[in-house]
Design a protein around this motif. Structure first.
Motif, mmCIF file in Angstrom:
data_model
loop_
_atom_site.group_PDB
_atom_site.id
_atom_site.type_symbol
_atom_site.label_atom_id
_atom_site.label_comp_id
_atom_site.label_asym_id
_atom_site.label_seq_id
_atom_site.Cartn_x
_atom_site.Cartn_y
_atom_site.Cartn_z
ATOM 1 N N GLN A 78 51.088 54.933 29.853
ATOM 2 C CA GLN A 78 50.834 53.786 28.979
ATOM 3 C C GLN A 78 51.593 52.555 29.468
ATOM 4 N N GLU A 79 52.810 52.776 29.937
ATOM 5 C CA GLU A 79 53.631 51.671 30.436
ATOM 6 C C GLU A 79 52.955 50.983 31.618
ATOM 7 N N ARG A 80 52.419 51.776 32.536
ATOM 8 C CA ARG A 80 51.742 51.197 33.701
ATOM 9 C C ARG A 80 50.464 50.489 33.288
ATOM 10 N N GLN A 81 49.708 51.055 32.355
ATOM 11 C CA GLN A 81 48.482 50.406 31.902
ATOM 12 C C GLN A 81 48.785 49.042 31.287
ATOM 13 N N GLN A 82 49.862 48.980 30.511
ATOM 14 C CA GLN A 82 50.249 47.714 29.912
ATOM 15 C C GLN A 82 50.681 46.713 30.985
ATOM 16 N N GLN A 83 51.339 47.231 32.028
ATOM 17 C CA GLN A 83 51.753 46.396 33.155
ATOM 18 C C GLN A 83 50.530 45.770 33.829
ATOM 19 N N SER A 84 49.454 46.546 33.961
ATOM 20 C CA SER A 84 48.237 46.038 34.587
ATOM 21 C C SER A 84 47.591 44.953 33.729
ATOM 22 N N PHE A 85 47.551 45.175 32.424
ATOM 23 C CA PHE A 85 47.007 44.155 31.520
ATOM 24 C C PHE A 85 47.822 42.874 31.599
ATOM 25 N N SER A 86 49.131 43.013 31.632
ATOM 26 C CA SER A 86 50.002 41.841 31.712
ATOM 27 C C SER A 86 49.756 41.078 33.007
ATOM 28 N N PHE A 87 49.569 41.816 34.095
ATOM 29 C CA PHE A 87 49.301 41.181 35.391
ATOM 30 C C PHE A 87 48.001 40.385 35.335
ATOM 31 N N PHE A 88 46.984 40.952 34.694
ATOM 32 C CA PHE A 88 45.712 40.234 34.541
ATOM 33 C C PHE A 88 45.923 38.949 33.738
ATOM 34 N N ASN A 89 46.609 39.072 32.619
ATOM 35 C CA ASN A 89 46.811 37.903 31.748
ATOM 36 C C ASN A 89 47.605 36.797 32.437
ATOM 37 N N GLU A 90 48.493 37.200 33.341
ATOM 38 C CA GLU A 90 49.359 36.221 34.005
ATOM 39 C C GLU A 90 48.726 35.605 35.251
ATOM 40 N N THR A 91 47.801 36.323 35.905
ATOM 41 C CA THR A 91 47.342 35.885 37.232
ATOM 42 C C THR A 91 45.841 35.636 37.358
ATOM 43 N N ALA A 92 45.025 36.157 36.445
ATOM 44 C CA ALA A 92 43.574 35.995 36.576
ATOM 45 C C ALA A 92 43.188 34.533 36.370
ATOM 46 N N SER A 93 42.142 34.097 37.065
ATOM 47 C CA SER A 93 41.663 32.724 36.923
ATOM 48 C C SER A 93 41.116 32.505 35.518
ATOM 49 N N ALA A 94 41.033 31.244 35.139
ATOM 50 C CA ALA A 94 40.504 30.898 33.815
ATOM 51 C C ALA A 94 39.074 31.390 33.652
ATOM 52 N N GLU A 95 38.278 31.288 34.724
ATOM 53 C CA GLU A 95 36.883 31.727 34.664
ATOM 54 C C GLU A 95 36.784 33.245 34.476
ATOM 55 N N ARG A 96 37.606 33.961 35.212
ATOM 56 C CA ARG A 96 37.612 35.433 35.095
ATOM 57 C C ARG A 96 38.060 35.838 33.687
ATOM 58 N N THR A 97 39.085 35.196 33.186
ATOM 59 C CA THR A 97 39.599 35.510 31.853
ATOM 60 C C THR A 97 38.539 35.232 30.788
ATOM 61 N N LYS A 98 37.842 34.118 30.930
ATOM 62 C CA LYS A 98 36.789 33.768 29.977
ATOM 63 C C LYS A 98 35.659 34.792 29.996
ATOM 64 N N GLN A 99 35.281 35.255 31.203
ATOM 65 C CA GLN A 99 34.233 36.268 31.327
ATOM 66 C C GLN A 99 34.655 37.565 30.641
ATOM 67 N N PHE A 100 35.904 37.957 30.853
ATOM 68 C CA PHE A 100 36.409 39.177 30.220
ATOM 69 C C PHE A 100 36.392 39.050 28.701
ATOM 70 N N GLU A 101 36.872 37.937 28.191
ATOM 71 C CA GLU A 101 36.923 37.731 26.742
ATOM 72 C C GLU A 101 35.527 37.753 26.123
ATOM 73 N N HIS A 102 34.543 37.266 26.878
ATOM 74 C CA HIS A 102 33.157 37.323 26.417
ATOM 75 C C HIS A 102 32.640 38.757 26.406
ATOM 76 N N ASP A 103 32.826 39.467 27.514
ATOM 77 C CA ASP A 103 32.259 40.814 27.653
ATOM 78 C C ASP A 103 32.889 41.812 26.678
ATOM 79 N N ILE A 104 34.189 41.706 26.483
ATOM 80 C CA ILE A 104 34.901 42.716 25.703
ATOM 81 C C ILE A 104 34.541 42.659 24.224
ATOM 82 N N THR A 105 33.983 41.531 23.777
ATOM 83 C CA THR A 105 33.589 41.428 22.362
ATOM 84 C C THR A 105 32.464 42.404 22.008
ATOM 85 N N PHE A 106 31.723 42.864 23.013
ATOM 86 C CA PHE A 106 30.612 43.785 22.769
ATOM 87 C C PHE A 106 31.050 45.248 22.735
#
Length: 279
Positions: free
Chosen positions: A126-154
């Motif tokens: 669980q600790e590593r999974q959270q680390q991966s999520f944190s890395f995404f939130n800190e480093t992913a581009s705005a466009e990638r983040t927006k796409q994820f936020e759109h897709d995950i709502t479904f």
């Protein structure tokens, strides 16, 4: 159209299909899903054997916890090896299946020539999974983040309508974490793939959380190929593997790939794998 055959292990109907010719590479996972990821070019060089495990087949009975331990998966692979008469083969595990492949190589090294581990973190805690999520939130581009936020709502609705395919829905809706092209829709890759969530939940949530691939490598003297995608946020960051200092391990980072470099950068992937196997 793939030609499927069956191996029965403790009542489980584990299907497999064979593609290509040459040195055998046993791919642990889904015999339906994985043939879709590798290039036809690779099948000209090697014989790929795609083998189901218990998480991808309908259960023969009401299951108990002891029916789907990692040890059981390893013994299923050994049953398949015996029936297929494989005496000197390469074992390949992608994502969570890397834990299965390495566990087999650790227990039955006499049959394994080389090991290929693709797109896995060293552990699935669980600790590593959270680390991966944190890395995404800190480093992913705005466009990638927006796409994820759109897709995950479904995702919630997908799971509500089809709870037994929760694993598949999650994989599809996590596309912005999974592919260099964050707009890619991988739904077709999962057509016809059966998932047993009882088995998958235990393996990914417990068995793989308890193990560490880097520690396990210390017990294996076979050549090991570790392939990673620079944009694979599911198991990010690639720096988790920086502490590897084993002489028998070759690490390759695919710079324009996410979770599936064999699909996203097939030419470079094929060249790296062919050269490494033939060394």
């Amino acid at each position: 159209m793939n030609n499927y055959q069956s191996i029965f292990s403790e009542g489980f109907n584990l299907k497999y299909c064979v593609k290509g010719q040459g040195k055998p590479i046993l791919v642990v996972g889904s015999s339906v899903y994985y043939p879709r990821l590798f290039s036809e070019n690779l099948y000209k060089h090697f014989q790929f054997i795609f083998l189901d495990h218990r998480g991808f087949v309908k259960p023969p009975r009401s299951l108990k916890k002891e029916d789907y331990t990692l040890d059981k998966i390893v013994e299923d692979i050994e049953t398949a090896r015996q029936l297929l008469k494989l005496e000197d083969f390469i074992i390949l595990g992608h994502s969570g299946h890397a834990f299965m492949a390495l566990a087999y190589a650790e227990k039955y090294p006499q049959y394994v020539q080389k090991v290929i581990l693709l797109n896995s973190a060293p552990t699935n805690s669980q600790e590593r999974q959270q680390q991966s999520f944190s890395f995404f939130n800190e480093t992913a581009s705005a466009e990638r983040t927006k796409q994820f936020e759109h897709d995950i709502t479904f995702l919630e609705n997908d799971i509500h309508n089809d709870p037994e395919r929760r694993f598949v829905h999650m994989c599809i809706r996590m596309g912005a974490h999974s592919f260099y092209d964050y707009t890619f829709d991988a739904a077709y890759m999962w057509d016809g793939v059966y998932t047993n969530m009882e088995v998958i939940d235990y393996l990914w949530g417990v068995a793989f959380a308890e193990r560490n691939l880097i520690r396990s490598m210390a017990h294996i003297d076979k050549p090991i190929f570790v392939g990673l995608g620079r944009y694979d946020y599911l198991v990010a960051p690639v720096s988790l593997w920086n502490i590897i200092d084993y002489e028998n391990v070759k690490k390759v980072i695919f710079e324009k790939s996410g979770h599936n470099p064999m699909f996203e950068e097939p030419d470079i992937f094929d060249r790296e794998i062919i050269n490494w196997i033939n060394e």
